[in-house]
Design an enzyme around this catalytic site. Structure first.
Site, PDB file in Angstrom:
ATOM      1  N   ASP A 132      -1.416  -7.362   0.935  1.00  0.00           N
ATOM      2  CA  ASP A 132      -1.397  -8.021  -0.369  1.00  0.00           C
ATOM      3  C   ASP A 132      -0.665  -7.109  -1.358  1.00  0.00           C
ATOM      4  OD1 ASP A 132      -2.016  -8.781  -3.020  1.00  0.00           O
ATOM      5  OD2 ASP A 132      -3.970  -9.584  -2.445  1.00  0.00           O
ATOM      6  N   LYS A 135       8.782  -0.939  13.057  1.00  0.00           N
ATOM      7  CA  LYS A 135       8.813   0.521  13.207  1.00  0.00           C
ATOM      8  C   LYS A 135      10.238   1.057  13.059  1.00  0.00           C
ATOM      9  CE  LYS A 135       4.407   1.208  13.780  1.00  0.00           C
ATOM     10  NZ  LYS A 135       3.635   1.933  12.753  1.00  0.00           N
ATOM     11  N   ASP A 145      -7.589   1.482   3.050  1.00  0.00           N
ATOM     12  CA  ASP A 145      -7.688   0.627   4.230  1.00  0.00           C
ATOM     13  C   ASP A 145      -8.473  -0.630   3.875  1.00  0.00           C
ATOM     14  OD1 ASP A 145      -7.665  -0.309   6.901  1.00  0.00           O
ATOM     15  OD2 ASP A 145      -7.997   1.702   7.707  1.00  0.00           O
ATOM     16  N   ASN A 177       0.620   5.151   7.375  1.00  0.00           N
ATOM     17  CA  ASN A 177       0.160   5.038   8.758  1.00  0.00           C
ATOM     18  C   ASN A 177      -0.210   3.612   9.144  1.00  0.00           C
ATOM     19  OD1 ASN A 177      -1.466   5.962  11.311  1.00  0.00           O
ATOM     20  ND2 ASN A 177      -2.975   4.937  10.017  1.00  0.00           N
ATOM     21  N   TYR A 180       6.913  -5.919  16.333  1.00  0.00           N
ATOM     22  CA  TYR A 180       6.370  -4.579  16.067  1.00  0.00           C
ATOM     23  C   TYR A 180       7.477  -3.539  16.055  1.00  0.00           C
ATOM     24  CZ  TYR A 180       3.293  -0.492  16.669  1.00  0.00           C
ATOM     25  OH  TYR A 180       2.629   0.703  16.523  1.00  0.00           O
TER      26      TYR A 180
END
Length: 247
Positions: free
Chosen positions: A64, A155, A44, A87, A151
């Protein structure tokens, strides 16, 4: 703490990687897998809030590509990773007319491209182990939702990719599935829908179970797909939505 089953014991030699695992749903997933005996590596941009996840966490901006590749290669070198939870994701809500191309690039790179990079990096590890579990955090928005043009595009792309991977990787004993959360009480949700707002009340009223989902509800579904015994399910999307996708 759960009593350790046979599955937990075998899992102890195996590693689980959770992208975006420092907060909210990702952290709930990481903690649940840790509880089940996996060594969990959170990848993360910020350090996990939970102390138990901090030692093995790897800090990188998953938007990145080069940095992500380097980090994932190092993880693959050092660990036998048989569980990967793609996730990480951000939202950028906007109506169609206001959707910005720079948000398109940002969300596609972080939400979708990171999943491709991480999966490619960890596949050799899973193939060598003769098994693997890849779980993607999709969203109820794949069925459509206002103000989610970009978004929902990311997904939907992830869900389609998962189905393709499920077919390609089946012969290696690697399953690929999606969990698709509906309304979950995360900090991001409450920022967009303040608890005492009319909008929050309306959302909860529209949930058949009459409550918000918790990050742990999503972790439950991820845990199910990660289980050694879930090897005959692949290419599936499980909605964790309190019933909002029904009827």
């Amino acid at each position: 703490m759960h009593s350790h089953s046979d599955q937990s014991r075998t899992s102890q030699h195996h590693c689980a990687v959770v992208t975006g695992g420092a907060r909210n749903i990702g952290q709930a997933i990481a903690l649940r897998l840790q509880q089940e005996g996996y060594q969990v590596i959170v990848v993360d941009i910020v350090e996990p809030e939970a102390a138990s996840l901090q030692a093995d966490a790897v800090l990188v901006d998953l938007a990145d590509a080069d940095a992500s590749r380097r980090v994932m290669a190092k993880i693959a070198e050092r660990h036998t990773v048989t569980r990967l939870i793609n996730n990480v994701g951000i939202v950028a809500p906007a109506l169609l007319e206001e959707s910005r191309l720079e948000d398109f690039d940002t969300l596609m790179h972080l939400n979708v491209r990171s999943a491709l990079i991480c999966t490619q990096a960890l596949l050799p590890s899973m193939k060598a182990a003769g098994m693997g579990r890849i779980v993607i955090n999709a969203s109820r928005v794949v069925l459509g939702k206002e103000a989610r043009t970009i978004y929902s595009a990311t997904k939907g792309a992830l869900q389609s990719m998962a189905r393709t991977w499920a077919l390609e990787l089946a012969e290696h004993g690697i399953t690929v599935n999606c969990v698709a959360p509906g309304p979950i009480a995360t900090s991001a949700f409450w920022e967009n829908n303040p608890p005492d707002s009319e909008r929050a009340r309306r959302i909860i009223d529209n949930i058949p179970l009459k409550r918000m989902g918790q990050p742990e509800d999503v972790a439950q579904a991820v845990s199910f797909f990660c289980d050694d015994r879930s090897g005959f399910m692949t290419g599936q999307t499980l909605f964790v939505c309190g019933g909002v996708t029904v009827g």
